[in-house]
Enzyme design. Structure first.
Site, PDB file in Angstrom:
ATOM      1  N   CYS A 104     -77.263  70.793 -12.261  1.00 41.35           N
ATOM      2  CA  CYS A 104     -77.981  71.983 -12.697  1.00 41.35           C
ATOM      3  C   CYS A 104     -78.210  72.996 -11.576  1.00 41.35           C
ATOM      4  O   CYS A 104     -78.201  72.648 -10.398  1.00 41.35           O
ATOM      5  CB  CYS A 104     -79.372  71.632 -13.204  1.00 41.35           C
ATOM      6  SG  CYS A 104     -79.382  70.434 -14.521  1.00 41.35           S
ATOM      7  N   GLY A 130     -73.319  74.261 -13.124  1.00 36.24           N
ATOM      8  CA  GLY A 130     -73.398  73.736 -14.479  1.00 36.24           C
ATOM      9  C   GLY A 130     -72.874  74.743 -15.471  1.00 36.24           C
ATOM     10  O   GLY A 130     -73.313  75.891 -15.464  1.00 36.24           O
ATOM     11  N   ASN A 204     -83.668  70.568 -11.775  1.00 30.92           N
ATOM     12  CA  ASN A 204     -82.382  70.122 -11.228  1.00 30.92           C
ATOM     13  C   ASN A 204     -82.605  68.764 -10.579  1.00 30.92           C
ATOM     14  O   ASN A 204     -83.420  68.628  -9.677  1.00 30.92           O
ATOM     15  CB  ASN A 204     -81.903  71.148 -10.187  1.00 30.92           C
ATOM     16  CG  ASN A 204     -80.652  70.708  -9.442  1.00 30.92           C
ATOM     17  OD1 ASN A 204     -80.437  71.118  -8.310  1.00 30.92           O
ATOM     18  ND2 ASN A 204     -79.832  69.884 -10.048  1.00 30.92           N
ATOM     19  N   CYS A 343     -79.313  65.744  -0.228  1.00 29.32           N
ATOM     20  CA  CYS A 343     -77.960  65.320  -0.646  1.00 29.32           C
ATOM     21  C   CYS A 343     -76.901  65.938   0.275  1.00 29.32           C
ATOM     22  O   CYS A 343     -76.650  67.140   0.226  1.00 29.32           O
ATOM     23  CB  CYS A 343     -77.715  65.756  -2.083  1.00 29.32           C
ATOM     24  SG  CYS A 343     -76.026  65.449  -2.630  1.00 29.32           S
ATOM     25  N   TYR A 349     -69.435  69.630  -0.932  1.00 28.97           N
ATOM     26  CA  TYR A 349     -68.708  70.121  -2.100  1.00 28.97           C
ATOM     27  C   TYR A 349     -69.505  71.021  -3.049  1.00 28.97           C
ATOM     28  O   TYR A 349     -69.020  72.076  -3.459  1.00 28.97           O
ATOM     29  CB  TYR A 349     -68.156  68.926  -2.885  1.00 28.97           C
ATOM     30  CG  TYR A 349     -67.579  69.275  -4.242  1.00 28.97           C
ATOM     31  CD1 TYR A 349     -66.480  70.121  -4.358  1.00 28.97           C
ATOM     32  CD2 TYR A 349     -68.147  68.771  -5.407  1.00 28.97           C
ATOM     33  CE1 TYR A 349     -65.956  70.450  -5.600  1.00 28.97           C
ATOM     34  CE2 TYR A 349     -67.622  69.093  -6.651  1.00 28.97           C
ATOM     35  CZ  TYR A 349     -66.537  69.935  -6.748  1.00 28.97           C
ATOM     36  OH  TYR A 349     -66.029  70.269  -7.963  1.00 28.97           O
TER      37      TYR A 349
HETATM   38 FE1  SF4 Z   1     -76.055  61.465  -4.763  1.00 25.38          FE
HETATM   39 FE2  SF4 Z   1     -74.318  61.063  -2.761  1.00 25.38          FE
HETATM   40 FE3  SF4 Z   1     -75.826  63.256  -2.871  1.00 25.38          FE
HETATM   41 FE4  SF4 Z   1     -76.968  60.905  -2.320  1.00 25.38          FE
HETATM   42  S1  SF4 Z   1     -75.411  61.988  -1.080  1.00 25.38           S
HETATM   43  S2  SF4 Z   1     -77.766  62.478  -3.718  1.00 25.38           S
HETATM   44  S3  SF4 Z   1     -75.764  59.544  -3.620  1.00 25.38           S
HETATM   45  S4  SF4 Z   1     -74.214  62.689  -4.326  1.00 25.38           S
END
Ligand code: SF4
Length: 566
Positions: A104, A130, A204, A343, A349
């Site tokens: 999101c 999204g 999100n 994250c 990406y």
């Molecule tokens: Fe998900 Fe990998 Fe991002 Fe951790 S690093 S929140 S496991 S996508």
């Protein structure tokens, strides 16, 4: 016995409910145990276990079943196991790249005469987060309007529709779901008329203690309108004993665990908050108004500010709740002492390179990833070619570091997308060729280094390697700008099950053989962390590369042998 177990289930929950609850997290059921019942489900001190033969991608209460080019929503409780096994993975209906998908993007506006149009522009810039549904809610001090629909932001919000959204405040949401089904019901913002007044929320991320909290709220009389976990937050606020709204929000956010970057709105206030781990990004910006109070803006990514002509002010901090009223901006830390785990895949990406997230430009991180990759696994070659679009920035860094020419040897067709969702076999067979085409005169006779940002199942990478070789490349060396993806994500990213993750089940040499590359190398974890380290020394979640989750989730597939080969 193999299966997905989860902790903390309590009270009157039967196996169907467990199935439903874990479906909300978008997990793969295909490795779970047979014939679940309440006893087995609640066995072993509150550990739940789930049923067998439920297709991957199942959504709560319903999922997409496809046949003969049509798609219909089928309640899963009504299907037998053989019927279930006939239903394909909805992900396989999409002839898109084999990529992880962000869930999101959110936006909030306070103090703008055309708040809905500002939210629209912000969502437009966040569309990459999204594409399934979008919504905008506005408030004018008295009323709270909310319009949402399935499709792209520009398809839903025409001039006429935006005219129906008056007010100086707005929140907006664009969604690709991993929790709740994909129906309009679960599109956001969600509007709830509670004991604390009208509240609209856009969220999100994924909550991870959802089974616990939802069950407790239902026992307390909460009636859920949706199967989305976002509604849990509003229900918690509504049921909070705190006397003020801001105390109720802080109290509620303190009870949930997982990933959430949220924006909320009442008739006269806008709120923004991030979970204590800081999984998902959320930034605050400002539009200077010479004739009155500034417009305050929140967005998942700072790239949305550029379109609004807002200036980036700061990130909302992990564990912070920000409130914007007519009197200005106030803030409180509702949670402290939790290690940050943002994250890292946002930098690899998801986020746009023109965004600044977690205190760092995404472009800079990706450029560094490419450079580090060249230092770690350089190979003699004639040119560096990105897999567009997400591999471009890393490929530029790699080429510069390696002193090799950077060439767009693969061209992406940007006009293919949702148009080809229809699951006609003869369309699907085009696969990657619908989206990518090689530039033969650049590739012919060349030793090519291909740069991509991930290998998930491996099938798409193999097609791309074959495509480049088929266009005349004499050698194809694949370099990936992050470590091997070995574990699923529970924090708002749509990940296939562990058994479908090629790197979870195969060595790098086995993957190289499968994708038919002359060589294959991934960026090291240490290298990736170094590339994403900035002045703020952000702590990162790297669970999809390490299997070390920052919250309490335990996936039994992590500890059981996986007998799958490619
Ligand atoms: Fe998900 Fe990998 Fe991002 Fe951790 S690093 S929140 S496991 S996508």
């Amino acid at each position: 016995m193999s299966g997905l177990l989860f902790q903390g289930v309590e009270g009157e929950i039967d196996a169907t409910h467990l199935l439903h609850e874990v479906a909300l997290k978008g997990h793969d059921f295909s490795r779970a145990i047979k014939s679940p019942n309440r006893e087995s489900a609640l066995a072993a001190e509150g550990w739940g276990a789930l049923g067998e033969n439920v297709p991957q991608g199942l959504k709560p209460a319903s999922f997409l079943a496809a046949s003969g080019g049509t798609t219909e929503v089928v309640p899963f409780q009504s299907l037998s196991a053989p019927e279930l096994s006939l239903i394909p993975d909805p992900c396989s209906l999409f002839p898109a790249f084999d990529k992880l998908r962000e869930e999101c993007g959110v936006i909030a506006i306070h103090g703008h005469p055309e708040a809905a149009r500002q939210a629209y522009l912000g969502l437009y810039a966040l569309q990459h987060r999204g594409q399934e549904s979008a919504g905008i809610a506005t408030a004018d001090g008295q009323h709270l309007a909310n319009i949402k629909g399935m499709g792209l932001v520009s398809e839903i919000f025409t001039d006429d529709v935006l005219d129906k959204l008056p007010g100086q405040m707005a929140i907006g949401h664009t969604r690709y779901s991993t929790t709740g089904d994909s129906a309009l019901l679960n599109a956001q913002p969600i509007r709830v008329d509670s004991t604390k007044g009208l509240i609209a929320i856009a969220h999100n991320g994924n909550l991870v203690n959802l089974g616990n909290v939802r069950a407790r709220l239902e026992r307390d009389g909460a009636y859920f309108q949706t199967t989305s976990d976002s509604e849990i937050i509003v229900q918690l606020i509504a049921h909070s004993p705190a006397s003020t709204l801001v105390d109720a929000i802080a109290d509620s956010l303190g009870q949930i665990d997982g990933a959430f970057s949220i924006v909320m709105m009442t008739r006269d206030r806008v709120f923004a908050a991030r979970d204590p781990h800081g999984f998902r990004p959320l930034s605050m910006g400002r539009i200077k108004n010479p004739d009155g109070p500034d417009t305050i803006v929140f967005a998942s990514e700072s790239c949305a500010f550029d379109l609004l002509r807002a200036t980036f002010e700061r990130d909302v901090l992990p564990g912070e709740l920000v409130m914007v009223t007519e009197d200005g901006v106030t803030s409180r830390q509702y949670a402290t002492g939790v290690a940050q785990s943002s994250c890292i895949f946002e930098h690899v990406y998801f986020a746009r390179p023109d965004s600044r997230i977690f205190g760092r430009w995404v472009q800079e991180s990706r450029d560094q990833m490419g450079r580090q990759l060249a230092r770690e696994s350089g190979v003699p070659a004639d040119l560096v070619v990105p897999v567009p679009d997400s591999g471009v920035t890393a490929a530029m860094g790699y080429a510069e570091e390696a002193g090799l020419p950077f060439r767009m040897g693969l061209i992406r067709n940007h006009y293919v997308g949702r148009t080809f969702i229809e699951p006609e076999q003869r369309v699907r067979d085009f696969g990657v060729r619908l989206k990518l085409n090689p530039v033969r005169n650049l590739l012919e006779g060349k030793r090519v280094i291909l740069i991509d940002d991930s290998i998930i199942r491996g099938t798409t990478s193999r097609k791309i390697v074959r495509m480049v070789r088929g266009a005349g490349a004499s050698e194809v060396h694949l370099r990936i700008s992050c470590p091997p993806t070995v574990s699923p994500c529970f924090y708002g990213v749509d990940t296939p099950s562990k058994r479908e993750l090629i790197a979870a089940n195969n060595s790098i040499e086995e993957i190289r053989q499968f994708i038919e590359a002359d060589s294959l190398a991934y960026l090291s974890l240490e290298g990736l962390l170094k590339c994403c380290d900035g002045e703020e020394h952000t702590g990162y979640c790297t669970a999809c590369y390490t299997g070390n989750y920052p919250t309490q989730w335990v996936d039994v597939e992590e500890i059981l042998p996986v007998a799958v080969s490619i």
